[in-house]
Write an enzyme that holds these catalytic residues in place. Structure first.
Site, mmCIF file in Angstrom:
data_model
loop_
_atom_site.group_PDB
_atom_site.id
_atom_site.type_symbol
_atom_site.label_atom_id
_atom_site.label_comp_id
_atom_site.label_asym_id
_atom_site.label_seq_id
_atom_site.Cartn_x
_atom_site.Cartn_y
_atom_site.Cartn_z
ATOM 1 N N GLU A 177 4.051 19.683 13.582
ATOM 2 C CA GLU A 177 2.859 20.305 14.177
ATOM 3 C C GLU A 177 1.564 19.691 13.647
ATOM 4 O OE1 GLU A 177 2.463 24.550 13.500
ATOM 5 O OE2 GLU A 177 0.812 24.708 14.916
ATOM 6 N N LYS A 219 5.110 19.802 18.060
ATOM 7 C CA LYS A 219 4.326 21.000 18.389
ATOM 8 C C LYS A 219 2.844 20.642 18.349
ATOM 9 C CE LYS A 219 3.497 25.756 16.890
ATOM 10 N NZ LYS A 219 4.111 27.006 16.474
#
Ligand code: 13P
Length: 339
Positions: A177, A219
């Protein structure tokens, strides 16, 4: 490293019509949110709120994985059932946030570096033992005057890649992420440029660290203008810019992309994901890994009161259902009236 097992976990997280529910807020972030909604900031309130989420009926129709924090993964439901067991019984995978948070970066005013690599190998082995099958690490990139710097992007990309390699060694699928924040007044075009540079750098480091791309989930943020930017983006603008950025930077070997919501309204987070899934011929699955855009309506209803629990679960179920529909390009305004 067992590549096949990692690939199977990643595929099951990306199962058709499903996405991830991020509920891994640190105690301080969770408390801050509780404070806003008048909920007591105690360990028991956090446990009880997480139980509300995990026991929402039929959530498994739309959710393939829950991302937990260290406190939650060790907790149990009121009847004594460990949360991890409860999750497994629903056929959902348990994930764990393993970074130690984004800290001020030395010599880089206004920028953050995510910490947590020291001792990570041992912690991952313990989480695998408890039952986690995937993990999350969040890097934070801020856009501002003369930032982000090369130093910040490179250091965060290196940490993400070293985390990912350790996860795969331990049998956990890493959720990678790199979040370009929505804070500030920058334009969508600036967000595009920064996100592109960040993702190129992240994939270069993943390659250097020999990470198996088929066994990760990316992500990212969507490409959009900042909260205080005077120009407001259309749903199409965000979908087109995000896809164009991802097509340039994310190899087709990556099985899936699960967006963070980043402070978008919950309706826009669903509508923009929906729009992207209407476009044909994408090399990866596109799904959600939202925290705020799934949880906030439920938290607002719950307010820490047992009497509000069912109504809060209904709101949570509804958001999960809307985002599931967005995976097929079948989300629309009419769905919002169903609740
Ligand atoms: P938001 O969807 O609220 O951005 O949170 C996603 C997340 O997991 C942040 O790390």
């Amino acid at each position: 490293m067992n590549s096949n097992k990692l690939i199977v976990i990643a595929q099951s997280l990306l199962a058709s019509g499903k996405g991830l529910l991020a509920m891994d807020e640190s105690n301080s972030s969770c408390n801050k949110r509780f404070e806003e909604y008048g909920v007591p900031q105690t360990q028991e309130a956090r446990r009880s709120y997480r139980e509300l989420i995990l026991t929402t009926k039929d959530l498994e129709n739309f959710i393939s994985g829950f991302i937990l924090c260290d406190e939650t993964i060790h907790q149990s439901a009121t009847d004594g059932t460990p949360f991890v067991k409860l999750i497994a019984e629903k056929g959902i995978l348990a994930g764990i946030k393993v970074d130690a948070g984004a800290k001020d970066m030395a010599a880089h005013p206004g920028e953050k570096i995510t910490e947590g690599l020291d001792g990570l190998r041992d912690r991952l082995a313990e989480y695998f033992q408890i039952g986690a099958r995937f993990a999350k690490w969040r890097a934070v990139i801020t856009i501002g005057d003369n930032i982000p710097s090369k130093g910040c992007i490179e250091a965060n990309a290196d940490a993400l890649a070293r985390y990912a390699a350790l996860c795969q060694e331990a049998g956990l699928v890493p959720i990678i992420e790199p979040e370009v924040l929505m804070q500030g007044n920058h334009t969508l075009e600036r967000c595009f440029d920064v996100t592109q540079e960040v993702l190129r750098t992240v994939f270069s480091h993943l390659n250097t660290q020999r990470v198996l791309l088929e066994g990760i989930i990316l992500k990212p943020n969507m490409v959009l203008s900042a909260k205080d930017c005077p120009t407001k983006d259309g749903i199409d603008d965000v979908a087109d810019a995000t896809l164009s950025c991802l097509l340039r930077t994310v190899p087709a070997a990556v099985p899936g992309i699960a967006f963070l919501s980043g402070g978008q309204s919950f309706k826009l987070a669903s509508a923009r994901l929906n729009e992207m899934n209407l476009k044909s011929k994408l090399p990866w699955a596109l799904t959600f890994s939202y925290s705020r855009a799934i949880q906030l309506p439920a938290l607002e209803i719950w307010k820490g009161e047992e009497a509000n629990k069912l109504a809060a679960q209904k709101a949570l179920y509804h958001r999960a259902k809307c985002n599931s529909a967005a995976r097929y390009g079948k989300y629309n305004d009419a769905m919002e009236a169903e609740i």
